[in-house]
Design an enzyme around this catalytic site. Structure first.
Site, PDB file in Angstrom:
ATOM      1  N   GLU A   1       9.827  16.178  15.396  1.00 45.14           N
ATOM      2  CA  GLU A   1      10.172  16.094  13.976  1.00 45.14           C
ATOM      3  C   GLU A   1       9.296  17.072  13.194  1.00 45.14           C
ATOM      4  O   GLU A   1       8.069  17.060  13.336  1.00 45.14           O
ATOM      5  CB  GLU A   1       9.950  14.671  13.449  1.00 45.14           C
ATOM      6  CG  GLU A   1      10.345  14.549  11.993  1.00 45.14           C
ATOM      7  CD  GLU A   1      10.244  13.135  11.451  1.00 45.14           C
ATOM      8  OE1 GLU A   1       9.144  12.554  11.527  1.00 45.14           O
ATOM      9  OE2 GLU A   1      11.253  12.615  10.944  1.00 45.14           O
TER      10      GLU A   1
ATOM     11  N   CYS B   1      13.630  11.305   6.783  1.00 44.26           N
ATOM     12  CA  CYS B   1      13.698  10.958   8.205  1.00 44.26           C
ATOM     13  C   CYS B   1      15.127  11.120   8.720  1.00 44.26           C
ATOM     14  O   CYS B   1      15.352  11.293   9.905  1.00 44.26           O
ATOM     15  CB  CYS B   1      13.170   9.557   8.454  1.00 44.26           C
ATOM     16  SG  CYS B   1      13.993   8.312   7.493  1.00 44.26           S
TER      17      CYS B   1
ATOM     18  N   GLY C   1       6.958   5.684   8.194  1.00 45.31           N
ATOM     19  CA  GLY C   1       6.046   6.831   8.274  1.00 45.31           C
ATOM     20  C   GLY C   1       6.208   7.541   9.590  1.00 45.31           C
ATOM     21  O   GLY C   1       7.299   7.566  10.175  1.00 45.31           O
ATOM     22  N   SER C   2       5.104   8.083  10.087  1.00 46.78           N
ATOM     23  CA  SER C   2       5.170   8.925  11.287  1.00 46.78           C
ATOM     24  C   SER C   2       5.259   8.079  12.557  1.00 46.78           C
ATOM     25  O   SER C   2       4.842   6.914  12.586  1.00 46.78           O
ATOM     26  CB  SER C   2       3.937   9.825  11.351  1.00 46.78           C
ATOM     27  OG  SER C   2       2.790   9.034  11.476  1.00 46.78           O
TER      28      SER C   2
ATOM     29  N   VAL D   1       1.536   6.981  13.861  1.00 49.35           N
ATOM     30  CA  VAL D   1       0.949   5.805  13.196  1.00 49.35           C
ATOM     31  C   VAL D   1       1.800   4.573  13.518  1.00 49.35           C
ATOM     32  O   VAL D   1       1.276   3.493  13.810  1.00 49.35           O
ATOM     33  CB  VAL D   1       0.825   6.032  11.665  1.00 49.35           C
ATOM     34  CG1 VAL D   1       0.398   4.756  10.956  1.00 49.35           C
ATOM     35  CG2 VAL D   1      -0.151   7.157  11.362  1.00 49.35           C
ATOM     36  N   GLY D   2       3.127   4.751  13.510  1.00 52.39           N
ATOM     37  CA  GLY D   2       4.029   3.630  13.791  1.00 52.39           C
ATOM     38  C   GLY D   2       3.736   2.994  15.146  1.00 52.39           C
ATOM     39  O   GLY D   2       3.639   1.776  15.267  1.00 52.39           O
TER      40      GLY D   2
ATOM     41  N   GLU E   1       9.867   2.041  10.682  1.00 53.06           N
ATOM     42  CA  GLU E   1      10.889   3.075  10.524  1.00 53.06           C
ATOM     43  C   GLU E   1      10.175   4.404  10.668  1.00 53.06           C
ATOM     44  O   GLU E   1       9.321   4.750   9.847  1.00 53.06           O
ATOM     45  CB  GLU E   1      11.499   2.930   9.121  1.00 53.06           C
ATOM     46  CG  GLU E   1      12.719   3.762   8.912  1.00 53.06           C
ATOM     47  CD  GLU E   1      13.757   3.441   9.950  1.00 53.06           C
ATOM     48  OE1 GLU E   1      14.134   4.387  10.655  1.00 53.06           O
ATOM     49  OE2 GLU E   1      14.144   2.266  10.082  1.00 53.06           O
TER      50      GLU E   1
ATOM     51  N   LYS F   1       0.851  -1.189   0.000  1.00 53.63           N
ATOM     52  CA  LYS F   1       0.000   0.000   0.000  1.00 53.63           C
ATOM     53  C   LYS F   1       0.892   1.247   0.000  1.00 53.63           C
ATOM     54  O   LYS F   1       1.518   1.567   1.003  1.00 53.63           O
ATOM     55  CB  LYS F   1      -0.899   0.034   1.248  1.00 53.63           C
ATOM     56  CG  LYS F   1      -1.951   1.131   1.166  1.00 53.63           C
ATOM     57  CD  LYS F   1      -2.263   1.810   2.477  1.00 53.63           C
ATOM     58  CE  LYS F   1      -1.525   3.073   2.716  1.00 53.63           C
ATOM     59  NZ  LYS F   1      -1.769   4.200   1.815  1.00 53.63           N
TER      60      LYS F   1
END
Ligand SMILES: NC(=O)C1=CN([C@@H]2O[C@H](COP(=O)(O)OP(=O)(O)OC[C@H]3O[C@@H](n4cnc5c(N)ncnc54)[C@H](OP(=O)(O)O)[C@@H]3O)[C@@H](O)[C@H]2O)C=CC1
Ligand SMILES: O=C(O)CCC(=O)C(=O)O
Length: 478
Positions: free
Chosen positions: A379, A281, A225-226, A229-230, A247, A172
């Site tokens: 971040e 990142c 991703g963020s 969400v991670g 990651e 996705k």
């Protein structure tokens, strides 16, 4: 405009809705139109992957090797076309887009080689006449959830090792940049990838991504991703006993010591913090500068930054492209306002007028920042860097390590002693000496510590840890 479809079981499959993507360099330009999938498309894709698994997981390594090698060659051959699509959809400069497609091609070629490398071990047992064999087997059906900032390299560094180790996947891509992954999955099938081995479902993370995480037949999830969400996804995978690799973000420091060569340090800092519009990142977002060189460093940064050209990603004069999306731009502007509220002196950070209607933001320095400020701790993921004064090496190291993240860290110095001490003591997964914190090689481990990364490393031979599982066999041969 007819939308490009999902690809499930080797066949173009329409979803429920569609999404149009626009060029962040020129919002009047439509780049693509893509179908939007949902939970039922994920279910069909996982079914197809499960059906394909028995034959792909036992296929000759030569077959996997040849497929990955052909795909790598196609990516390199079609670098110009895919690179332009990438730059138009994500906004990084064409030079960065082309380099990213090359990197994706090289990743496929690297993992083609890995298919043929023996991975097992034969060991003596502590018991007489018993041999022990350690082998690696595929994990099963793996869900890959990828972000918008590296629209082809990150999908490549998840897909290629997954396939090399005999897994089947459902991928996705990020909803705002699905074009490159669509091209990659199309190429995989044109080059002979068997139906069901690689399935593409486009759509929103909260629907398609969530359905992948929730599906009981998905054995593992690899996510970039963020942090927010991670963390949710790691918890959900833990509850479902799924293997997970996440990651996430960084707040990467770049230490500049009094003895640094500014001809090396300033270009490295500009590259680290502002190229790819700061949307990496691994981007440096804290410059930690010792007192004796602070004024000279800031003066030189301002002079060199003033020569950067922020513009349309396809313009050869552009060194920094637009911000990728309106929500990322708003977030960057909010952090620039916050830097002022927190007492930093903001230099740059203006929205720019250009002939094209795009998200053009000039790089921002948050001068005289403190490491306790939110702009030095959270971040931002935009072209913004806090500049923090340190008393000496020890103070700079303490500040560098004072973060919840730990992805990459850099130091600019002409002292071998200081560089070695930093390499040994900094709490980060990747360390750079007189080099930007961002821009990594494709054949070595990638990842960080603490809130930056969860699970085993990506890339290089270490990717085997995630994409294969170990079996230990005991054989009585007496
Ligand atoms: N570490 C990194 O390399 C990256 C860090 N970021 C950070 O994240 C911030 C926000 O970016 P954003 O794109 O919103 O990042 P997200 O974490 O939201 O997106 C990353 C991927 O996860 C998907 N996703 C979103 N929600 C879920 C969910 N509930 N379950 C499963 N998958 C999900 C997204 O889908 P979709 O977008 O299609 O909805 C996308 O494919 C940035 O400002 C930056 O700080 C962002 C990108 C990369
Ligand atoms: O710095 C790089 O080359 C890779 C960065 C990356 O993977 C990311 O930003 O997600």
């Amino acid at each position: 405009m007819t939308p490009l479809s999902n690809i499930v079981d080797g066949v173009a499959t329409p979803g429920q809705g569609q999404r149009v993507t626009y060029n962040p360099s020129n919002l009047d330009e439509v780049v693509g139109c893509y179908t939007q999938g949902g939970a039922e498309d994920v279910a069909a894709a996982v079914d197809a992957a499960q059906r394909a698994l028995p034959s792909w997981s036992t296929a000759s390594p030569q077959i996997r090797h040849d497929l990955l090698l052909r795909v790598g060659a196609r990516l390199l051959a079609e670098r110009e076309e895919i690179g332009r699509l990438l730059s138009r959809e994500e906004g990084k400069t064409l030079a960065e887009g082309l380099a990213e497609v090359s990197r994706a091609g090289q990743i496929f070629q690297f993992f083609a080689g890995e298919c043929l490398r023996p991975g097992g071990q034969l060991l003596p047992s502590v018991r007489p006449s018993v041999d022990i064999e350690i082998t690696r087997e595929p994990v099963g059906v793996i869900g890959l959830i990828t972000p918008w900032n590296f629209p082809i390299a990150i999908p490549a560094w998840k897909l290629a090792p997954a396939l090399a180790w005999g897994n089947c996947v459902v991928i996705k891509p990020a909803d705002i940049v699905p074009g490159c992954v669509h091209a990659l999955v199309r190429i995989l099938h044109e080059e002979g990838c068997p139906p069901g081995v690689v399935n593409l479902v486009m759509g929103r993370g909260s629907e398609v991504g969530q359905a992948l995480v929730d599906h009981p037949a998905v054995s593992a999830i690899s996510f970039t991703g963020s942090e927010g969400v991670g963390r949710r996804l790691i918890a959900a995978c833990g509850a479902g006993l799924k293997r997970v690799q996440a990651e996430m973000g960084g707040k990467n420091p770049m230490v500049v010591l009094d003895d640094a060569d500014l001809d090396v340090a300033v270009p490295a800092c500009i590259n680290a913090a502002f190229f790819s519009t700061g949307q990496r990142c691994t981007a440096a977002s804290r410059f930690i500068v010792t007192r004796g060189i602070y004024d000279a460093f800031v003066a030189r940064m301002k002079a060199d930054l003033s020569r950067q050209f922020v513009g349309n990603a396809l313009d050869p004069a552009t060194t920094i492209g637009p911000v990728a999306s309106s929500s990322q731009l708003q977030s960057d502007l909010d952090y620039i306002a916050l830097a002022r509220e927190e007492g930093a002196a903001v230099w740059g950070g203006e929205l720019l007028d250009r002939p094209d209607r795009g998200y053009y933001l000039f790089p921002a320095l948050f001068l005289d920042a403190r490491n306790t400020m939110r702009v030095a701790r959270e971040e931002i993921f935009g072209p913004c860097a806090a500049v923090i004064i340190a008393d000496d090496f020890d103070h700079a190291l303490t500040l560098a390590n004072d973060t919840e993240f730990g992805l990459s860290a850099g130091i600019c110095t002409t002292s071998l002693k200081a560089a070695s001490a930093f390499r040994k003591s900094v709490k980060a997964g990747m360390v750079m000496v007189n080099l930007p914190t961002a821009g990594v090689d494709y054949h070595v481990p990638f990842g960080g510590r603490n809130a930056s990364s969860f699970g085993s490393r990506e890339q290089g031979r270490h990717a085997a840890e995630f994409y294969s599982q170990i079996k230990t066999s005991y054989v009585f041969c007496g």
